[in-house]
Design a protein around this motif. Structure first.
Motif, short mmCIF file in Angstrom:
data_model
loop_
_atom_site.label_atom_id
_atom_site.label_comp_id
_atom_site.label_asym_id
_atom_site.label_seq_id
_atom_site.Cartn_x
_atom_site.Cartn_y
_atom_site.Cartn_z
N LEU A 82 3.53 -4.18 -29.36
CA LEU A 82 4.14 -2.90 -29.01
C LEU A 82 4.90 -3.01 -27.69
O LEU A 82 6.04 -2.55 -27.56
CB LEU A 82 3.04 -1.84 -28.90
N LEU A 83 4.25 -3.64 -26.68
CA LEU A 83 4.90 -3.79 -25.38
C LEU A 83 6.16 -4.64 -25.50
O LEU A 83 7.21 -4.30 -24.96
CB LEU A 83 3.94 -4.43 -24.37
N ARG A 84 6.05 -5.72 -26.22
CA ARG A 84 7.17 -6.67 -26.30
C ARG A 84 8.28 -6.17 -27.23
O ARG A 84 9.45 -6.21 -26.87
CB ARG A 84 6.67 -8.04 -26.79
N ASP A 85 7.91 -5.70 -28.42
CA ASP A 85 8.93 -5.42 -29.44
C ASP A 85 9.46 -4.00 -29.36
O ASP A 85 10.63 -3.75 -29.65
CB ASP A 85 8.37 -5.70 -30.84
N ARG A 86 8.59 -3.04 -29.02
CA ARG A 86 9.07 -1.65 -28.99
C ARG A 86 9.57 -1.27 -27.59
O ARG A 86 10.56 -0.56 -27.47
CB ARG A 86 7.96 -0.69 -29.44
N LEU A 87 8.85 -1.69 -26.55
CA LEU A 87 9.27 -1.30 -25.20
C LEU A 87 10.11 -2.38 -24.53
O LEU A 87 10.59 -2.19 -23.42
CB LEU A 87 8.04 -0.97 -24.32
N ARG A 88 10.25 -3.51 -25.19
CA ARG A 88 11.03 -4.63 -24.65
C ARG A 88 10.52 -5.10 -23.30
O ARG A 88 11.29 -5.55 -22.45
CB ARG A 88 12.52 -4.26 -24.56
N LEU A 89 9.22 -4.95 -23.07
CA LEU A 89 8.62 -5.49 -21.85
C LEU A 89 8.10 -6.89 -22.20
O LEU A 89 6.94 -7.08 -22.55
CB LEU A 89 7.48 -4.58 -21.37
N THR A 90 9.01 -7.85 -22.12
CA THR A 90 8.67 -9.19 -22.64
C THR A 90 8.01 -10.08 -21.58
O THR A 90 7.81 -11.26 -21.81
CB THR A 90 9.93 -9.88 -23.19
N GLY A 91 7.67 -9.51 -20.43
CA GLY A 91 6.95 -10.28 -19.42
C GLY A 91 5.55 -10.64 -19.89
O GLY A 91 5.03 -11.71 -19.59
N THR A 92 4.93 -9.77 -20.67
CA THR A 92 3.61 -10.06 -21.24
C THR A 92 3.79 -11.07 -22.37
O THR A 92 4.55 -10.80 -23.29
CB THR A 92 2.96 -8.77 -21.76
N GLN A 151 4.38 -24.02 -13.72
CA GLN A 151 5.34 -25.05 -14.06
C GLN A 151 6.18 -24.50 -15.20
O GLN A 151 7.30 -24.07 -15.00
CB GLN A 151 4.59 -26.33 -14.43
N CYS A 152 5.61 -24.41 -16.40
CA CYS A 152 6.41 -23.83 -17.49
C CYS A 152 6.42 -22.30 -17.39
O CYS A 152 7.32 -21.66 -17.88
CB CYS A 152 5.90 -24.28 -18.85
N GLY A 153 5.39 -21.73 -16.77
CA GLY A 153 5.37 -20.29 -16.53
C GLY A 153 4.81 -19.46 -17.67
O GLY A 153 4.74 -18.25 -17.56
N TYR A 154 4.41 -20.12 -18.76
CA TYR A 154 3.98 -19.32 -19.92
C TYR A 154 2.71 -18.52 -19.63
O TYR A 154 2.58 -17.37 -20.03
CB TYR A 154 3.80 -20.21 -21.17
N CYS A 155 1.78 -19.13 -18.91
CA CYS A 155 0.50 -18.45 -18.65
C CYS A 155 0.59 -17.49 -17.47
O CYS A 155 -0.33 -16.71 -17.22
CB CYS A 155 -0.59 -19.47 -18.37
N THR A 156 1.70 -17.59 -16.70
CA THR A 156 1.78 -16.91 -15.39
C THR A 156 1.56 -15.40 -15.45
O THR A 156 0.82 -14.87 -14.62
CB THR A 156 3.09 -17.28 -14.69
N PRO A 157 2.18 -14.67 -16.39
CA PRO A 157 1.92 -13.23 -16.42
C PRO A 157 0.43 -12.91 -16.52
O PRO A 157 -0.07 -12.03 -15.81
CB PRO A 157 2.66 -12.75 -17.67
N GLY A 158 -0.27 -13.66 -17.34
CA GLY A 158 -1.72 -13.44 -17.50
C GLY A 158 -2.47 -13.81 -16.24
O GLY A 158 -3.41 -13.11 -15.83
N MET A 159 -2.07 -14.92 -15.61
CA MET A 159 -2.72 -15.34 -14.36
C MET A 159 -2.51 -14.28 -13.28
O MET A 159 -3.44 -13.97 -12.51
CB MET A 159 -2.11 -16.67 -13.88
N LEU A 160 -1.29 -13.74 -13.20
CA LEU A 160 -0.99 -12.73 -12.18
C LEU A 160 -1.81 -11.46 -12.42
O LEU A 160 -2.35 -10.88 -11.48
CB LEU A 160 0.50 -12.39 -12.18
N ILE A 161 -1.91 -11.05 -13.68
CA ILE A 161 -2.67 -9.83 -13.99
C ILE A 161 -4.15 -10.04 -13.67
O ILE A 161 -4.80 -9.20 -13.06
CB ILE A 161 -2.47 -9.42 -15.46
#
Lengths: 180, 297
Positions: free
Chosen positions: A27-37, A100-110
């Motif tokens: 929902l966050l990614r596809d409907r609200l376009r909040l693709t940081g998560t 490095q690749c940054g994929y896990c970073t949003p989760g790490m930051l949260i």
């Protein structure tokens, strides 16, 4: 289904045509376009999709979008300061090469943000424990833990000062950041 | 979207949840924390036609002491229990075990009832419930029944719950405070990952330091948490010494029924179980002795 009353990063939303099987993550990614998560494993193992749900960290892949009705969500986009400046944690992640690749970073930051909100001066052990639900395949975790501890020391200072202070801690002269 | 299609209903009370279960019939499922059910649905191991969400059911969360029993309502979050002073004071074994249950992100959603109903053989909460002689209460539209947890858990992901029943609460009998000691031990790959083996012990010592009451169980050494009754019997009225423990642990092998997987062979699980049970008994005994000495002072 409808979601009447849904607050994301301080903004109120009301959405219709939500399939019950749509996760909060989608929902966050596809409907609200909040693709940081980020969508990682999508079954609750990796932690990349972590968001704050009423102030507590949860995995957004394991909760349905319709369940968020009436609740308050903060995603990684909600961690930036005014005018898009990075927060103390984000600055520290940059300076300590905590990604490095940054994929896990949003989760790490949260996960780190959630820790620091509850415990402003965590020990190394507390940090390791708080990040234990988040997988990273690049860094080996060491720099992430260092970054969170550095951000802890300077979190209370205004963002610009904080960035400089973190750099100084990291062995760079303060002037280099202003000159550069 | 990974799960198969389903309909979704919110129940705001236990009565509403039971009514919905009886109306929908067979393949409706209760959605509590969703930390086991939702991944199973994502992998399509579970395909319910209707989910009945009990997260808004106010009469299904919270905990209280009722005489000699702690009643924990089924949709109470694991993190809430971990932070509860009541649990820290009266059910310290559960408080210790909860630190090993998932990660903070999953504990913030996961519930005590959800964990017991799914009955993963490696689950810490089921282990604590079995070693505490806890029982569960199951409600349906008409009627309620109480079942001891060790009879309720039938096997991996199998429990004695009827399709139209909803677990309302888990009841833990209080152990005496004097001479009481407990211990929880676990080995896992990462902190808070699924246990390879976990062990839990509660003990009550008499004034002469002899064992008056003891309960020992292990998780993930068989399809359900296993009470080690022969070892318990060996310790009755004995003083716990390392030598006696060594002898008693010889009785463990026939009680266990472990399996091989990617993380550990059955043989390794047996060795870990023996080690963890030994450690748990010694620690519980040491705590019980301290509690007695404190009383004397």
């Amino acid at each position: 289904m409808k979601i009447q009353n849904f607050n994301v990063n301080g903004r109120q939303f009301s959405l219709s045509d939500i399939e019950p099987r749509m996760s909060l993550l989608d929902l966050l990614r596809d409907r609200l376009r909040l693709t940081g998560t980020h969508a990682g494993c999508e079954h609750g193992v990796c932690g990349a999709c972590s968001v704050l749900f009423d102030g507590r960290p949860i995995r957004s892949c394991l909760i349905l979008g319709v369940q968020a009705d009436g609740h308050e969500i903060i995603t990684v986009e909600g961690l930036v300061g005014r005018a898009g400046s990075l927060g103390a944690l984000q600055e520290a992640f940059c300076d300590f090469h905590a990604l490095q690749c940054g994929y896990c970073t949003p989760g790490m930051l949260i996960a780190s943000e959630a820790l620091l909100r509850r415990n402003p001066s965590p020990t190394r052990e507390d940090v390791v424990d708080a990040l234990s639900g988040n997988l990273c395949r690049c860094t080996g975790y060491g720099q992430i833990v260092e970054a969170v501890l550095a951000a802890t020391r300077h979190r209370t200072e205004p963002t610009t000062k904080c960035a400089a202070a973190i750099r100084q801690d990291h062995g760079e002269p303060e002037s280099s950041s202003t000159k550069g | 979207m990974k799960p198969a299609q389903f309909d979704y209903e919110r129940a705001t009370s236990l009565a509403e949840a039971c009514a919905a279960l009886s109306r929908v019939g067979g393949d409706a499922r209760i959605l509590a924390g969703g930390q086991t059910l939702v991944p199973m649905m994502a992998m399509r191991l579970s395909r319910p036609s209707v989910l009945i969400d009990i997260n808004d059911a106010v009469d299904l969360t919270g905990l209280e002491i009722d005489g000699e029993t702690i009643v924990i309502r089924s949709a109470t979050r694991q993190q809430q229990l971990l932070e509860s002073e009541l649990i820290a004071k009266h059910l310290p074994l559960l408080a210790d075990a909860l630190k090993f249950v998932g990660h903070v992100q999953t504990r913030n959603r996961g519930t005590i009832g959800g964990s017991i109903v799914h009955s993963d053989p490696s689950a810490e909460i089921g282990l604590v419930a079995v070693v505490s002689d806890a029982s569960v209460r199951l409600h349906r539209n008409v009627g309620v029944r109480t079942v001891p947890v060790d009879e309720f858990i039938l096997g991996p992901m199998q429990t004695d719950i009827a399709p139209d029943e909803c677990l309302s609460d888990v009841r833990f009998g209080l152990w005496p405070k004097d001479g009481y000691g407990h211990a929880f031990e676990e080995v896992s790959i990462r902190r808070s990952d699924f246990a390879i083996v976990a062990a839990a012990t509660q003990i009550v010592l008499g004034p002469d330091f002899r064992v008056c009451r003891i309960a020992i169980a292990v998780a993930n050494c068989g399809p359900t948490p296993i009470r080690l009754r022969t070892i318990e019997a060996a310790f009755e009225n004995e003083t716990v010494t390392e030598r006696f423990l060594h002898e008693a642990l010889q009785l463990i092998d026939p009680e266990l029924d472990p399996y091989d997987d990617i993380h550990a062979s059955a043989t390794l699980r047996r060795r870990i179980a023996r080690h963890l049970v030994g450690r748990a008994i010694l620690q519980a005994n040491a705590r019980a002795r301290r509690s007695l000495k404190k009383r004397e002072q």
